[in-house]
Every structure is written in C-alpha cells, then in structure tokens.
Design a protein around this motif. Structure first.
Motif, PDB file in Angstrom:
ATOM      1  N   ALA A   1     -27.739 -66.107  -7.126  1.00 42.42           N
ATOM      2  CA  ALA A   1     -26.396 -65.856  -7.647  1.00 42.42           C
ATOM      3  C   ALA A   1     -26.458 -65.156  -9.000  1.00 42.42           C
ATOM      4  CB  ALA A   1     -25.638 -67.170  -7.756  1.00 42.42           C
ATOM      5  N   ARG A   2     -27.316 -65.625  -9.881  1.00 43.09           N
ATOM      6  CA  ARG A   2     -27.402 -65.012 -11.206  1.00 43.09           C
ATOM      7  C   ARG A   2     -28.036 -63.633 -11.161  1.00 43.09           C
ATOM      8  NH1 ARG A   2     -29.423 -70.679 -14.004  1.00 43.09           N
ATOM      9  NH2 ARG A   2     -27.344 -71.661 -14.051  1.00 43.09           N
ATOM     10  N   LEU A   3     -28.788 -63.365 -10.110  1.00 47.76           N
ATOM     11  CA  LEU A   3     -29.469 -62.088  -9.990  1.00 47.76           C
ATOM     12  C   LEU A   3     -28.563 -61.019  -9.390  1.00 47.76           C
ATOM     13  CD1 LEU A   3     -32.290 -60.983 -10.600  1.00 47.76           C
ATOM     14  CD2 LEU A   3     -32.925 -61.507  -8.251  1.00 47.76           C
ATOM     15  N   PHE A   4     -27.790 -61.395  -8.368  1.00 47.42           N
ATOM     16  CA  PHE A   4     -27.037 -60.395  -7.600  1.00 47.42           C
ATOM     17  C   PHE A   4     -25.522 -60.546  -7.706  1.00 47.42           C
ATOM     18  CE2 PHE A   4     -31.024 -61.102  -5.116  1.00 47.42           C
ATOM     19  CZ  PHE A   4     -31.603 -59.864  -5.375  1.00 47.42           C
ATOM     20  N   ARG A   5     -25.039 -61.474  -8.530  1.00 41.81           N
ATOM     21  CA  ARG A   5     -23.616 -61.797  -8.522  1.00 41.81           C
ATOM     22  C   ARG A   5     -22.724 -60.613  -8.905  1.00 41.81           C
ATOM     23  NH1 ARG A   5     -24.016 -65.751 -13.848  1.00 41.81           N
ATOM     24  NH2 ARG A   5     -24.774 -64.155 -15.301  1.00 41.81           N
ATOM     25  N   ARG A   6     -23.190 -59.756  -9.776  1.00 38.92           N
ATOM     26  CA  ARG A   6     -22.313 -58.721 -10.298  1.00 38.92           C
ATOM     27  C   ARG A   6     -22.040 -57.615  -9.286  1.00 38.92           C
ATOM     28  NH1 ARG A   6     -19.958 -57.321 -14.812  1.00 38.92           N
ATOM     29  NH2 ARG A   6     -19.626 -55.146 -15.353  1.00 38.92           N
ATOM     30  N   ASN A   7     -23.050 -57.226  -8.524  1.00 42.92           N
ATOM     31  CA  ASN A   7     -22.908 -56.068  -7.654  1.00 42.92           C
ATOM     32  C   ASN A   7     -22.799 -56.419  -6.171  1.00 42.92           C
ATOM     33  OD1 ASN A   7     -23.275 -53.910  -9.743  1.00 42.92           O
ATOM     34  ND2 ASN A   7     -25.256 -54.911  -9.964  1.00 42.92           N
ATOM     35  N   VAL A   8     -22.796 -57.702  -5.834  1.00 40.03           N
ATOM     36  CA  VAL A   8     -22.702 -58.075  -4.435  1.00 40.03           C
ATOM     37  C   VAL A   8     -21.309 -57.730  -3.896  1.00 40.03           C
ATOM     38  CG1 VAL A   8     -21.941 -60.428  -4.979  1.00 40.03           C
ATOM     39  CG2 VAL A   8     -23.061 -59.952  -2.795  1.00 40.03           C
ATOM     40  N   THR A   9     -21.263 -57.262  -2.648  1.00 45.09           N
ATOM     41  CA  THR A   9     -19.984 -56.948  -1.999  1.00 45.09           C
ATOM     42  C   THR A   9     -19.696 -57.855  -0.807  1.00 45.09           C
ATOM     43  OG1 THR A   9     -21.043 -55.272  -0.580  1.00 45.09           O
ATOM     44  CG2 THR A   9     -20.121 -54.524  -2.682  1.00 45.09           C
ATOM     45  N   LYS A  10     -20.764 -58.485  -0.247  1.00 45.02           N
ATOM     46  CA  LYS A  10     -20.583 -59.379   0.897  1.00 45.02           C
ATOM     47  C   LYS A  10     -21.308 -60.680   0.620  1.00 45.02           C
ATOM     48  CE  LYS A  10     -20.378 -55.498   4.148  1.00 45.02           C
ATOM     49  NZ  LYS A  10     -21.006 -54.868   5.347  1.00 45.02           N
ATOM     50  N   LEU A  11     -20.580 -61.773   0.697  1.00 40.53           N
ATOM     51  CA  LEU A  11     -21.144 -63.092   0.448  1.00 40.53           C
ATOM     52  C   LEU A  11     -20.993 -63.941   1.700  1.00 40.53           C
ATOM     53  CD1 LEU A  11     -22.310 -65.246  -1.449  1.00 40.53           C
ATOM     54  CD2 LEU A  11     -19.957 -65.786  -2.153  1.00 40.53           C
ATOM     55  N   HIS A  12     -22.143 -64.369   2.270  1.00 42.08           N
ATOM     56  CA  HIS A  12     -22.164 -65.216   3.453  1.00 42.08           C
ATOM     57  C   HIS A  12     -22.750 -66.568   3.075  1.00 42.08           C
ATOM     58  CE1 HIS A  12     -22.233 -61.544   6.408  1.00 42.08           C
ATOM     59  NE2 HIS A  12     -21.239 -61.501   5.540  1.00 42.08           N
ATOM     60  N   VAL A  13     -22.003 -67.623   3.299  1.00 46.60           N
ATOM     61  CA  VAL A  13     -22.419 -68.977   2.930  1.00 46.60           C
ATOM     62  C   VAL A  13     -22.651 -69.787   4.198  1.00 46.60           C
ATOM     63  CG1 VAL A  13     -21.811 -71.078   1.699  1.00 46.60           C
ATOM     64  CG2 VAL A  13     -21.110 -68.854   0.786  1.00 46.60           C
ATOM     65  N   HIS A  14     -23.891 -70.223   4.408  1.00 50.11           N
ATOM     66  CA  HIS A  14     -24.252 -71.071   5.543  1.00 50.11           C
ATOM     67  C   HIS A  14     -24.242 -72.528   5.074  1.00 50.11           C
ATOM     68  CE1 HIS A  14     -26.586 -67.532   7.578  1.00 50.11           C
ATOM     69  NE2 HIS A  14     -25.333 -67.236   7.284  1.00 50.11           N
ATOM     70  N   ILE A  15     -23.315 -73.304   5.593  1.00 49.75           N
ATOM     71  CA  ILE A  15     -23.152 -74.688   5.147  1.00 49.75           C
ATOM     72  C   ILE A  15     -24.027 -75.590   6.009  1.00 49.75           C
ATOM     73  CG2 ILE A  15     -21.504 -76.553   4.759  1.00 49.75           C
ATOM     74  CD1 ILE A  15     -19.353 -74.437   4.401  1.00 49.75           C
TER      75      ILE A  15
END
Length: 359
Positions: A63-77
C-alpha cells in the motif's frame, strides 16, 4: 575498483523495475538496500494491486509503495473478525492517497474457497464508502462479491486521520436498511458528483430499494448480477426501477455453478419483463437447460452476448459421455437447436460462446 550490482544508480534501476511484474519487483527489493531504496524513493507505478486481508505486513508494504499511482484495487478477503478489522483500520486508509483509483473490487471468502455455504464478508461501511466518495471524480467500477456492508458505527470515523477527513461530508444511518445495501441512501446528494458507471454484486444483496438509491449516480448504466446456489431468489420490481433510470440500466447476468433444480427459479424470479438484459453467462452448471434459452427470447431486442461454458467431461474412454435425463417436456416437434433459434430471434446478438458441450 569494479562496481557491483548493488551500486547501480537509483533512477536507471527504478526504470528497469517498472517493467517487472509485481512479484518480481518485491523479490528485487530483497537483493540489497540500494535496490529497495530505488523502489521506495521513486514510488511504484502499478495499475493493479491485489491484497489478501490476512497478510497485514505485506499489505502495508504494498500500500505504501503503490498507493499513489494505483488505478485498480482488488481485495481478497480471506479472514474475519479482528484481522479483517485491522485491514480496514490500518491498510485500506493508505489508499486515500491514490490519485486516480478507477476500480475497487472486494472478493469474499465464498469465492476464494469455492464454498457457497460460507457467510458473507462484512465490509466496514464508513471506510469503504469514504474511499469510494473520495475517488468520486475518477471511479468507474465497484464490485462486492459475496460481501455486504456492515452497520455503520460513527466511531469508525476516528480510527485513522484519513478516514476522519474524508468521511466528514458523509452521513450514515446506524439502523440498517435494505435501501443501503450498496451505498447509503443518506449520501444520495453526493452521488450526483460520482463517475461510477458499473456495479457488480451478488443477486442476494440487491433489491428494488437499493437500485432506487443507486439511481442518483448520474453515469451508472451497467449492473452485473451473480447468481449461484444461495437462498431463494427474490424478484426485482423493474416496473418501479425503470422510471428511475431515464437513460436505461443495462444488466449483465452471471450464473455460476447453479444446480439444475434452480434454473426454473431463475426463469420465474429473475428473467422478468422490464429488465434490459444485454449479457448472460452460464458457468459450470453441468447441463444445457433449453427452457432458459427459450425464455431469453423476451430480450430479443437487447441481448448482445450469450456464453455457456463448462469443463469438458474427462474420461479414459473418448466415446463415454454422461447424458442427463431432463424432466421438462419436449415441445418442439421439429427438434430445432435452441441456440440456432435464439440467434435467429435475437437480432442484436453479437457474441455466442459454447464451451464443453456437444451441440
């Protein structure tokens, strides 16, 4: 003195890492301190980031590495209880720094473990909706697969400074309502500024009141519904829904691993008049149910895509096939292939896929 790999200049090294996959990039950071600094100093450029809620430390690093430029976030619960609460309070707030988050997808444990008897994952409503509305200027896709919004708790606003800041204009009802199944009805005045176009949910967690709430989204035009072996399917009142969408609401239907006995329920409670069905995809149902194909004729002016896919039957004898005796009567005297008949009647059908069957 000869220079080693650890002394490569940071900027060229960072440019090389841009061409690596996410897994290879994380491996590269373990080579030496210089390689790790190259990735941290020049923030990562990854369009898609996948997180597993159980891996808190790894998630924080990503999150701290890619948070700024990410466009798609997939969360596997893949966890629940305190571990899931920790993800929503520590990891997910990091993505409030994203500049252009266009897609947010939550995938519940039922899909990850292929067990449809598991309980749905509970999403923190305050955190999730704050993230959605924070990116209202750019978000286009939102998916909740076997997930449901938890009851709002006003104390959740203060678990992180980012949440506290971006949740200020939002209001939440502490008493749960069916109209708030996806987004809270109390925030309908802010929905008019959202660019959200496509929402995907399980059929069990959508209802007429929720769709009336979502009609405040000006660009919302595509709804994906997933049907699987769950509870009884409640019909949607499309005669009430249609007037709320003057520009129309296109529906994409996904039927996954549905038992044979439930297909008639789909015809009676889901495929109703007034719904603008543009796509239907049937996966891993182990049967071709001809009455369903016949029922699709009522959408002959809107249906554009039909996919019926299954795994080919694997047997040592290449001529061995399992043939099920279907219980519905054979009405067609001339025995016309239902797919041919459907293609002939649906004038706007553009894509037909049949995989795993003999036709």
């Amino acid at each position: 003195m000869a220079l080693g790999w650890e002394s490569l200049p940071l900027l060229p090294l960072r440019c090389v890492m841009d061409h690596l996959s996410l897994a290879d990039t994380l491996t590269a950071t373990a080579v030496c301190r210089n390689w790790r600094n190259a990735l941290i100093m020049f923030e990562g450029h990854r369009d898609l980031v996948r997180l597993q809620t159980k891996q808190t430390e790894k998630n924080l690093f990503l999150a701290r590495l890619f948070r700024r430029n990410v466009t798609k976030l997939h969360v596997h619960i893949d966890c629940e209880g305190e571990q899931l609460d920790k993800f929503f309070s520590i990891v997910l707030p990091e993505f409030f720094d994203s500049v252009k988050l266009e897609e947010i997808i939550f995938i519940g444990p039922s899909y990850l473990q292929h067990n449809y008897r598991l309980s749905p994952a509970k999403l923190n409503r305050v955190v999730t909706e704050s993230l959605v509305f924070k990116n209202s200027h750019c978000i286009s896709n939102l998916a909740l697969f076997w997930c449901e919004m938890d009851a709002a708790n006003d104390n959740d606003r203060y678990m992180h400074e980012q949440i506290e800041y971006y949740s200020r204009p939002l209001s939440f009802d502490e008493m749960p309502s069916i109209a708030d199944s996806v987004l809270s009805r109390s925030n309908s005045s802010l929905m008019v500024f959202s660019t959200l176009q496509h929402i995907a949910v399980d059929y069990d967690y959508i209802n007429t009141s929720a769709l009336e709430t979502l009609s405040h989204l000006p660009l919302f035009s595509h709804l994906s519904l997933v049907i699987s072996e769950r509870e009884a399917m409640q019909p949607l009142r499309w005669d009430h829904i249609a007037p709320c969408y003057p520009n129309g609401l296109d529906v994409l239907l996904h039927i996954v691993s549905l038992p044979f006995r439930k297909f008639s329920e789909v015809i009676d409670n889901v495929l109703l008049e007034g719904m603008c069905l543009i796509s239907i995809k049937v996966y891993f149902c182990k049967t071709l149910y001809a009455p369903l194909l016949t029922a699709l004729v009522r959408y002959k002016h809107s249906l554009r895509e039909l996919v019926w896919a299954d795994c080919p039957y694997n047997h040592m004898d290449s001529y061995h096939r399992v043939v099920k005796n279907l219980q519905y009567p054979q009405i067609d005297a001339c025995n016309i292939n239902p797919f041919i008949l459907l293609c002939w009647q649906c004038v706007n059908l553009r894509r037909l896929v049949i995989h795993g069957y003999w036709i």
